[in-house]
Design a protein around this motif. Structure first.
Motif: not given
Length: 545
Positions: A27-28, A30-31, A34-35, A81-83, A86
């Motif tokens: 997991k990055r 950024e991810t 978002l989580q 999946d970041d998208d 979001r």
């Protein structure tokens, strides 16, 4: 070095303290952010739905499903999946805004209920509401223990929901408990009580899923599962979702394609309803963490129905399909809401042009020892216990993982006295289900109940044995609990066992990093929770040898 993220929800968290630069899972930062924001906004939505219920309003099932699926999305190895994440945040904010208009008294709501930022605000807000935003270490520990337990409960409830089984009481509790983790007025004692209540609802959630699975597919029965491969192209199904498997099997009838299970889907073979499919070939491979090598060797497409997906290699990434709450950037996703039939034709079409799987192994393994099957053998088991042929049962349910220290469980299983029987569920079984451990008077020494959710079967079996032997306390049974954990579904199983009064559970290969020293001390003092040692020392502890 500047910390880029913080996550300690799984057993493999870096240094057994927390992933701060990137996730061991892949997991990055950024991810992860978002989580964190998805969890926080879902807690805000839950505060709104909880207040709506207090004001005697109803909450639509679609809102309950959104909350369940949001939590499931943030379980380890589900969605990268970041998208997609979001979009879930935006849907949550939109749903919350619509429901807020129905609240008579908004002054009682926390900030998370009122916040309605845009995508441009997500990164800054995520940084402010992550795990470490709770400063008190013990309160943080209890909040995360509850949250991770609720994630596990959400996973099991989600699988029941797709089979059109609902329990409004579970949804109401889950949302109330999520909202409570935002309440700064709650003491450590109150949060501890809420954690145990979470375990009680965990039992109900697993019972709901058990009812959903058995009413749809029949009671699991003793089954020998083929480990080899055929000569036709195949589709490999991983994860946990039986409804996805059913739809795929229906759509692949008479196509010349075989369907195989992987990891936690192995127990699908135990259900009578799936035995009518002649192209339902067998099980391929082992636990989730070996998938990079095994998926490459499979040659055909792979359907990930739930966790665990790990960042795929480029050599097979174009053969990975995700569905449900699973997501990975660049992998094709199959949509389909609850009650809808998913269209798996893209997977089927690709499979037709693939080579058959490379054989990894030969032989069979036997499973299907869920509660109905074991209780059918109750007389035989009781006689074996009374005669002394079976001296102890050892519950070794839970998760498998990458850590080399997990070889302990293979060694432990092989070192067990020959008069012991292993009760298992979940992918932990792969550490010993292919060992030749023999049987006791025809009773296999490894009784596999099924997926991790089928730990419910182990509880039912224990309670039945308690009744049969006329015991007042479940802890008087000749049962040892030596459980391996990895992610949040194991947390709800642990809390469920504690809520049933089970004590002296050993948990490994390490204790959770999210347990503060004080919280861990409470669990040790009140429930006898302990870690593991060497196989030799644990044999001495459990058996005096």
């Amino acid at each position: 070095m500047e910390q880029k993220m913080f996550c300690y929800q799984c057993q493999e968290t870096a240094g057994c303290s927390g992933c701060t630069m990137s996730g061991v899972c892949g997991k990055r930062p950024e991810t992860a952010a978002l989580q964190d924001l998805l969890v926080w906004t879902t807690k805000g939505l839950s505060a709104v739905t909880t207040q709506l219920r207090k004001e005697e309003n109803t909450v639509d099932a679609r809102v309950n499903h959104l909350i369940i699926e949001n939590l499931f999305t943030t379980i380890t190895n589900v969605n990268f999946d970041d998208d997609a994440i979001r979009m879930r945040i935006e849907a949550t904010l939109e749903t919350k805004a619509a429901l807020l208009s129905k609240i008579a008294d908004r002054s009682v709501l926390p900030e998370a209920a009122a916040w309605n930022g845009t995508a441009a605000d997500f990164a800054a807000k995520a940084a402010a509401v992550g795990v470490l935003s709770t400063e008190n270490e013990d309160i943080r520990s209890l909040r995360e223990l509850i949250t991770y337990g609720l994630k596990g409960l959400a996973a099991y409830t989600s699988h029941a929901n797709v089979l059109l089984k609902e329990n409004p009481a579970i949804d109401a509790f889950l949302q109330r408990a999520l909202a409570a983790t935002l309440d700064d007025s709650l003491s450590a004692e109150e949060l501890t009580a809420l954690a145990l209540e979470t375990g009680s609802f965990g039992v109900q959630g697993m019972a709901l899923l058990d009812e959903a699975n058995t009413s749809a597919y029949g009671n699991p029965e003793i089954t020998s599962v083929d480990l080899g491969v055929g000569t036709r192209p195949g589709i490999l199904v991983s994860g946990h979702d039986l409804r996805d498997l059913e739809m795929l099997l229906e759509q692949t009838v008479n196509t010349g394609i075989d369907v195989y299970t992987h990891s936690e889907m192995l127990p699908a073979h135990y259900y009578p309803a799936f035995k009518k499919y002649e192209h339902f070939k067998g099980n391929y491979g082992n636990a989730w963490w070996k998938q990079k090598e095994e998926f490459e060797a499979f040659h055909g497409p792979i359907l990930m129905t739930t966790n665990c997906i790990v960042p795929p290699k480029d050599s097979y990434k174009n053969r990975i399909y995700t569905t449900g709450t699973v997501g990975y950037p660049g992998c094709r996703h199959i949509d389909g809401a609850i009650g809808e039939t998913k269209d798996f034709s893209p997977i089927i079409e690709q499979a037709k042009h693939c080579a058959p799987p490379t054989e990894l192994e030969q032989g069979t393994i036997v499973g299907g020892f869920a509660h109905a099957q074991v209780l059918a053998l109750a007389d035989q088991i009781v006689d074996a216990v009374k005669s002394g042929a079976i001296k102890k049962f050892v519950v070794m349910a839970g998760c498998d993982g990458r850590a080399k220290s997990r070889s302990y469980y293979s060694d432990f299983a092989q070192a067990l006295p020959k008069d012991t029987v292993i009760l298992t569920a979940g992918c932990a079984k792969y550490k010993y289900n292919k060992l030749n451990l023999g049987d006791i008077n025809g009773i296999p020494r490894v009784l596999d109940a099924g997926q991790c959710s089928d730990s419910y079967s182990l509880a039912v079996i224990a309670l039945k044995l308690k009744e049969v032997f006329g015991l007042d306390d479940i802890n008087d049974l000749p049962i040892i609990y030596n459980i391996s954990w990895y992610e949040q579904k194991a947390v709800i199983v642990l809390l469920a066992l504690l809520s049933l009064g089970v004590k002296n559970i050993h948990l490994g290969p390490t204790l959770p990093a999210f347990l503060s020293p004080n919280v861990a001390a409470v669990l040790v003092e009140n429930f006898g929770i302990a870690g593991i040692d060497t196989v030799e020392k644990d044999m001495e502890l459990f058996f005096g040898k």
